[in-house]
Scaffold this motif. Structure first.
Motif, mmCIF file in Angstrom:
data_model
loop_
_atom_site.group_PDB
_atom_site.id
_atom_site.type_symbol
_atom_site.label_atom_id
_atom_site.label_comp_id
_atom_site.label_asym_id
_atom_site.label_seq_id
_atom_site.Cartn_x
_atom_site.Cartn_y
_atom_site.Cartn_z
ATOM 1 N N SER A 19 5.473 44.960 2.930
ATOM 2 C CA SER A 19 4.892 43.982 3.844
ATOM 3 C C SER A 19 4.887 42.593 3.223
ATOM 4 N N SER A 20 3.710 41.995 3.035
ATOM 5 C CA SER A 20 3.629 40.590 2.632
ATOM 6 C C SER A 20 3.803 40.344 1.140
ATOM 7 N N THR A 21 3.545 41.377 0.306
ATOM 8 C CA THR A 21 3.370 41.101 -1.126
ATOM 9 C C THR A 21 3.887 42.215 -2.027
ATOM 10 N N LYS A 22 4.506 41.796 -3.132
ATOM 11 C CA LYS A 22 4.798 42.687 -4.259
ATOM 12 C C LYS A 22 4.220 42.046 -5.512
ATOM 13 N N ILE A 23 3.463 42.811 -6.283
ATOM 14 C CA ILE A 23 2.855 42.314 -7.523
ATOM 15 C C ILE A 23 3.558 42.991 -8.692
ATOM 16 N N ASN A 24 4.211 42.203 -9.523
ATOM 17 C CA ASN A 24 5.028 42.735 -10.614
ATOM 18 C C ASN A 24 4.325 42.660 -11.962
ATOM 19 N N PHE A 25 4.622 43.619 -12.805
ATOM 20 C CA PHE A 25 4.133 43.672 -14.182
ATOM 21 C C PHE A 25 5.085 44.556 -14.974
ATOM 22 N N ALA A 26 5.314 44.204 -16.212
ATOM 23 C CA ALA A 26 6.254 44.962 -17.044
ATOM 24 C C ALA A 26 5.721 46.369 -17.284
ATOM 25 N N ASN A 27 6.589 47.384 -17.082
ATOM 26 C CA ASN A 27 6.223 48.771 -17.380
ATOM 27 C C ASN A 27 7.474 49.624 -17.364
#
Length: 425
Positions: A310-318
């Motif tokens: 939808s509106s958002t993807k929140i990224n973080f290294a993993n």
């Protein structure tokens, strides 16, 4: 975003419903008790982690707290809860509530007197309320408090999931608290930083913490039993508005290919495009969907309201290729089971979290963000000050004042066999 009012986490104990007649036979022998617990665990459904609490109920309101799970205060309160539950066990535990009729406000039935005793032992009902067969407003408030502590819908009705949670023996709950004490202690000892985000997997809940207080609490959807959300520590480095969604191979193989065999228009209707290794678009009709050859292609969904994120993807290294995101299926946040993803974490009211994450990133206030989302343009935003992120597994904790939070041991990590049986879905 849910400002306080959401309750905490765990216990796979009632990952499933339980036949009403099964619980009625609980108290006759040790064998009957074990059988009843197994019935609870073997049921295909469980209670709700929905955290929309009724603030009008004073007993219920006492369950809400600004206290983070990862705090020294939580450690002290869990230790106090262990002492309290140890005494309850030493005194013989609590009675099993028989299932004779649907218990709710206004009902008069002999089983209500047993219910009263059960709620008194766990501290949900004051002893001054007395013992009677009447399900009055005191019992109603006590049941709502119990439900809130166990992540169940606080409606005051003794449905099968509430009874299932209520009839878990005190010694098993004590063991659950002892197991989780070490988890909470480890979290509290770590330097979490001035602000951080914590995803509590068994509670399907997210805490945004700042200055030692929970400033936002979000309902979440986490991984299925066979596609578990991993335990991890990272930092949120990027927020993407109007993201493209690229399907992982597991979803292509397990979900999309079977769907295409049934409905060849699925990809087109959902605006999912196929690309080969040379980044050339491949028509869906040119693929042999009777094989698994499609896993060699990239499945990318265009931005938009029906996009999986939808509106958002929140990224973080993993190393697990997981992320946090919005969803077009907002109604799923109200489901009894919120273990429904392929490992990523869906966030209810994600725009509130976005604003908080991007607070120190110039040019990204709520108005600008909303306008960008409305435009439909894919917009990656680097977070100026990456925010620490922790995916944790805490199924039992306490926020003080006798409030002991208990949740399903959905991934069977608490080491108690009685609460880890029947996890097949």
């Amino acid at each position: 975003m849910k400002k306080l009012g959401s309750s905490g986490l765990d216990r796979r104990t009632f990952l499933t419903g339980v036949a009403t007649a099964g619980l009625a036979a609980i108290a006759t022998s040790a064998w009957a008790e074990d059988a009843a617990i197994n019935d609870i665990l073997a049921s295909p459904r469980r209670g709700n982690w929905d955290d929309q609490f009724d603030a009008r109920s004073s007993a219920h309101a006492k369950v809400a707290s600004f206290q983070p799970i990862a705090s020294p205060e939580t450690v002290s309160f869990v230790q106090a809860a262990i002492n309290s539950y140890s005494q309850i066990v030493a005194n013989g535990g609590w009675p099993n509530v028989p299932v004779t009729t649907k218990l709710q406000l206004g009902v008069v039935d002999p089983s209500v007197s047993i219910l009263r005793k059960r709620l008194m032992v766990s501290g949900d009902l004051s002893a001054s309320a007395g013992i009677s067969n009447s399900f009055d407003t005191y019992v109603d408030a006590a049941v709502k408090r119990f439900q809130a502590r166990h992540g169940l819908p606080a409606d005051g009705v003794m449905g099968q999931f509430t009874i299932a949670a209520m009839n878990i023996p005190a010694n098993i709950r004590l063991g659950q608290l002892q197991t989780n004490l070490e988890r909470v202690r480890t979290l509290a000892a770590a330097n979490q930083g001035a602000r951080y985000v914590m995803v509590n997997i068994p509670a399907a809940q997210i805490e945004a913490v700042e200055g030692g207080r929970v400033v936002q609490r979000h309902t979440a959807i986490v991984g299925k039993i066979d596609r578990q959300t991993p335990i991890l520590d990272s930092k949120i480095s990027e927020v993407i508005l109007n993201p493209y969604w690229t399907a992982p191979k597991s979803i292509i193989q397990k979900d999309i290919i079977p769907l295409m065999r049934k409905d060849p228009t699925y990809l087109t209707r959902n605006k999912i495009r196929l690309f080969n290794e040379q980044r050339q678009e491949v028509p869906p009709e040119s693929v042999d969907w009777n094989t698994d050859d499609a896993v060699k292609l990239m499945f990318r969904q265009d931005p938009g309201k029906i996009n999986a994120m939808s509106s958002t993807k929140i990224n973080f290294a993993n190393p697990y290729a997981v992320y946090m995101h919005d969803t077009p299926q907002q109604g799923n946040f109200n489901k009894l089971m919120r273990f429904d993803s392929s490992g990523c974490v869906r966030v209810q009211n994600v725009r509130d979290l976005n604003v908080w994450l991007l607070r120190n990133t110039p040019g990204w206030d709520r108005q600008t963000m909303d306008a960008t989302i409305k435009s439909g343009v894919n917009t990656p935003i680097a977070v100026t000050d990456p925010v620490p992120l922790h995916f944790v597994y805490v199924s039992a904790w306490s926020t003080g004042d006798g409030v002991v939070q208990l949740r399903d041991d959905i991934y069977e990590r608490d080491g108690q066999q009685a609460l880890s049986i029947g996890t097949n879905t």
